[in-house]
Design a protein around this motif. Structure first.
Motif, PDB file in Angstrom:
ATOM      1  N   GLY A  50       0.794  -1.221   0.000  1.00 59.96           N
ATOM      2  CA  GLY A  50       0.000   0.000   0.000  1.00 59.96           C
ATOM      3  C   GLY A  50       0.826   1.270   0.000  1.00 59.96           C
ATOM      4  O   GLY A  50       0.300   2.370   0.138  1.00 59.96           O
ATOM      5  N   LYS A  51       2.149   1.125  -0.139  1.00 54.96           N
ATOM      6  CA  LYS A  51       3.038   2.294  -0.099  1.00 54.96           C
ATOM      7  C   LYS A  51       2.698   3.240  -1.243  1.00 54.96           C
ATOM      8  O   LYS A  51       2.619   2.833  -2.395  1.00 54.96           O
ATOM      9  CB  LYS A  51       4.492   1.846  -0.198  1.00 54.96           C
ATOM     10  CG  LYS A  51       5.484   2.971   0.039  1.00 54.96           C
ATOM     11  CD  LYS A  51       6.911   2.427   0.119  1.00 54.96           C
ATOM     12  CE  LYS A  51       7.874   3.530   0.478  1.00 54.96           C
ATOM     13  NZ  LYS A  51       9.234   3.015   0.643  1.00 54.96           N
ATOM     14  N   PRO A  52       2.493   4.504  -0.914  1.00 57.41           N
ATOM     15  CA  PRO A  52       2.187   5.483  -1.959  1.00 57.41           C
ATOM     16  C   PRO A  52       3.339   5.610  -2.959  1.00 57.41           C
ATOM     17  O   PRO A  52       4.479   5.283  -2.649  1.00 57.41           O
ATOM     18  CB  PRO A  52       2.002   6.789  -1.188  1.00 57.41           C
ATOM     19  CG  PRO A  52       1.740   6.382   0.217  1.00 57.41           C
ATOM     20  CD  PRO A  52       2.478   5.100   0.422  1.00 57.41           C
ATOM     21  N   ALA A  56       4.967  11.080  -4.975  1.00 54.98           N
ATOM     22  CA  ALA A  56       3.940  11.667  -4.105  1.00 54.98           C
ATOM     23  C   ALA A  56       4.411  11.667  -2.655  1.00 54.98           C
ATOM     24  O   ALA A  56       4.220  12.637  -1.918  1.00 54.98           O
ATOM     25  CB  ALA A  56       2.633  10.880  -4.228  1.00 54.98           C
ATOM     26  N   LEU A  57       5.055  10.579  -2.268  1.00 46.78           N
ATOM     27  CA  LEU A  57       5.565  10.446  -0.910  1.00 46.78           C
ATOM     28  C   LEU A  57       6.633  11.497  -0.645  1.00 46.78           C
ATOM     29  O   LEU A  57       6.607  12.193   0.367  1.00 46.78           O
ATOM     30  CB  LEU A  57       6.148   9.041  -0.740  1.00 46.78           C
ATOM     31  CG  LEU A  57       6.268   8.505   0.666  1.00 46.78           C
ATOM     32  CD1 LEU A  57       4.960   8.647   1.421  1.00 46.78           C
ATOM     33  CD2 LEU A  57       6.679   7.040   0.617  1.00 46.78           C
ATOM     34  N   ARG A  58       7.557  11.626  -1.581  1.00 44.64           N
ATOM     35  CA  ARG A  58       8.630  12.601  -1.427  1.00 44.64           C
ATOM     36  C   ARG A  58       8.054  14.026  -1.343  1.00 44.64           C
ATOM     37  O   ARG A  58       8.477  14.822  -0.517  1.00 44.64           O
ATOM     38  CB  ARG A  58       9.622  12.500  -2.586  1.00 44.64           C
ATOM     39  CG  ARG A  58      10.733  13.523  -2.423  1.00 44.64           C
ATOM     40  CD  ARG A  58      11.867  13.341  -3.388  1.00 44.64           C
ATOM     41  NE  ARG A  58      12.783  14.450  -3.258  1.00 44.64           N
ATOM     42  CZ  ARG A  58      13.697  14.561  -2.312  1.00 44.64           C
ATOM     43  NH1 ARG A  58      13.842  13.610  -1.423  1.00 44.64           N
ATOM     44  NH2 ARG A  58      14.483  15.615  -2.251  1.00 44.64           N
ATOM     45  N   ALA A  59       7.078  14.308  -2.171  1.00 44.54           N
ATOM     46  CA  ALA A  59       6.477  15.650  -2.183  1.00 44.54           C
ATOM     47  C   ALA A  59       5.848  15.991  -0.834  1.00 44.54           C
ATOM     48  O   ALA A  59       6.039  17.100  -0.316  1.00 44.54           O
ATOM     49  CB  ALA A  59       5.435  15.757  -3.292  1.00 44.54           C
ATOM     50  N   ALA A  79      -5.202  13.078  -1.215  1.00 40.02           N
ATOM     51  CA  ALA A  79      -4.139  12.153  -1.631  1.00 40.02           C
ATOM     52  C   ALA A  79      -2.906  12.311  -0.741  1.00 40.02           C
ATOM     53  O   ALA A  79      -2.316  11.326  -0.298  1.00 40.02           O
ATOM     54  CB  ALA A  79      -3.772  12.394  -3.091  1.00 40.02           C
ATOM     55  N   GLN A  80      -2.535  13.561  -0.469  1.00 38.50           N
ATOM     56  CA  GLN A  80      -1.379  13.804   0.395  1.00 38.50           C
ATOM     57  C   GLN A  80      -1.663  13.325   1.818  1.00 38.50           C
ATOM     58  O   GLN A  80      -0.807  12.745   2.460  1.00 38.50           O
ATOM     59  CB  GLN A  80      -1.022  15.287   0.409  1.00 38.50           C
ATOM     60  CG  GLN A  80      -0.423  15.777  -0.894  1.00 38.50           C
ATOM     61  CD  GLN A  80      -0.181  17.265  -0.844  1.00 38.50           C
ATOM     62  OE1 GLN A  80      -1.066  18.037  -0.488  1.00 38.50           O
ATOM     63  NE2 GLN A  80       1.022  17.680  -1.200  1.00 38.50           N
ATOM     64  N   GLY A  81      -2.872  13.570   2.283  1.00 38.35           N
ATOM     65  CA  GLY A  81      -3.262  13.124   3.616  1.00 38.35           C
ATOM     66  C   GLY A  81      -3.199  11.612   3.734  1.00 38.35           C
ATOM     67  O   GLY A  81      -2.743  11.079   4.749  1.00 38.35           O
ATOM     68  N   ALA A  82      -3.621  10.924   2.686  1.00 39.23           N
ATOM     69  CA  ALA A  82      -3.585   9.463   2.672  1.00 39.23           C
ATOM     70  C   ALA A  82      -2.142   8.954   2.672  1.00 39.23           C
ATOM     71  O   ALA A  82      -1.811   8.003   3.384  1.00 39.23           O
ATOM     72  CB  ALA A  82      -4.334   8.925   1.452  1.00 39.23           C
ATOM     73  N   ALA A  83      -1.263   9.608   1.904  1.00 37.73           N
ATOM     74  CA  ALA A  83       0.153   9.231   1.859  1.00 37.73           C
ATOM     75  C   ALA A  83       0.770   9.401   3.250  1.00 37.73           C
ATOM     76  O   ALA A  83       1.506   8.544   3.734  1.00 37.73           O
ATOM     77  CB  ALA A  83       0.906  10.073   0.838  1.00 37.73           C
TER      78      ALA A  83
END
Length: 155
Positions: A50-52, A56-59, A79-83
């Motif tokens: 499930g790793k984003p 997106a993760l880096r951002a 999306a960022q909140g989910a990551a």
């Protein structure tokens, strides 16, 4: 208190480290710290499932989690909140770095990641040194907070 310290995740510690350094750091140092932590933090996890997406993760790490002002003022999108939620849930406890059976593998994973650029090529020696200094700064901070008894080494 001891139990609280043992529950501290790498992600939480890294954010606390940023908050500690932020008020006295020049803009360039802040950017450099955020870059180093956004590089190493994605491998400081207990799971891959499930790793984003890496970009997106880096951002979200670079632009929000490791940017004190943004963390306090910017509301994340879904999306960022989910990551970020994935990260909070899967970041390993810092005390894992003191466990003999996994210490070396965890440190090696972090140091190997620091040695590469985003596209997997060897990073410049100055970049590696800078990111490694931030990584060890966070480990030192863990010792200072009594989360780790000493800085773990790969021996």
């Amino acid at each position: 208190v001891m139990r609280d310290q043992q529950a501290v995740t790498w992600f939480d510690l890294a954010c606390r480290y940023v908050d500690l350094k932020w008020p006295h750091a020049a803009a360039k140092s802040r950017t450099s710290t955020a870059d180093a932590l956004a590089t190493v933090t994605p491998v400081m996890v207990t799971a891959r499932r499930g790793k984003p997406d890496a970009a997106a993760l880096r951002a979200v790490l670079y632009g929000w989690a490791f940017h004190k002002t943004n963390r306090e003022t910017v509301k994340l999108g879904a999306a960022q909140g989910a990551a970020l939620a994935w990260f909070r849930e899967n970041s390993f406890r810092v005390t894992a770095l003191d466990e003999k059976d996994q210490r070396s593998a965890l440190l090696r994973r972090a140091l190997d990641t620091i040695a590469l650029t985003i596209d997997g090529k060897p990073a410049a020696a100055t970049t590696v040194a800078r990111k490694r200094a931030v990584f060890y700064g966070v480990l030192n901070y863990a010792v200072e907070l009594d989360i780790l008894p000493a800085i773990p080494s790969t021996r």
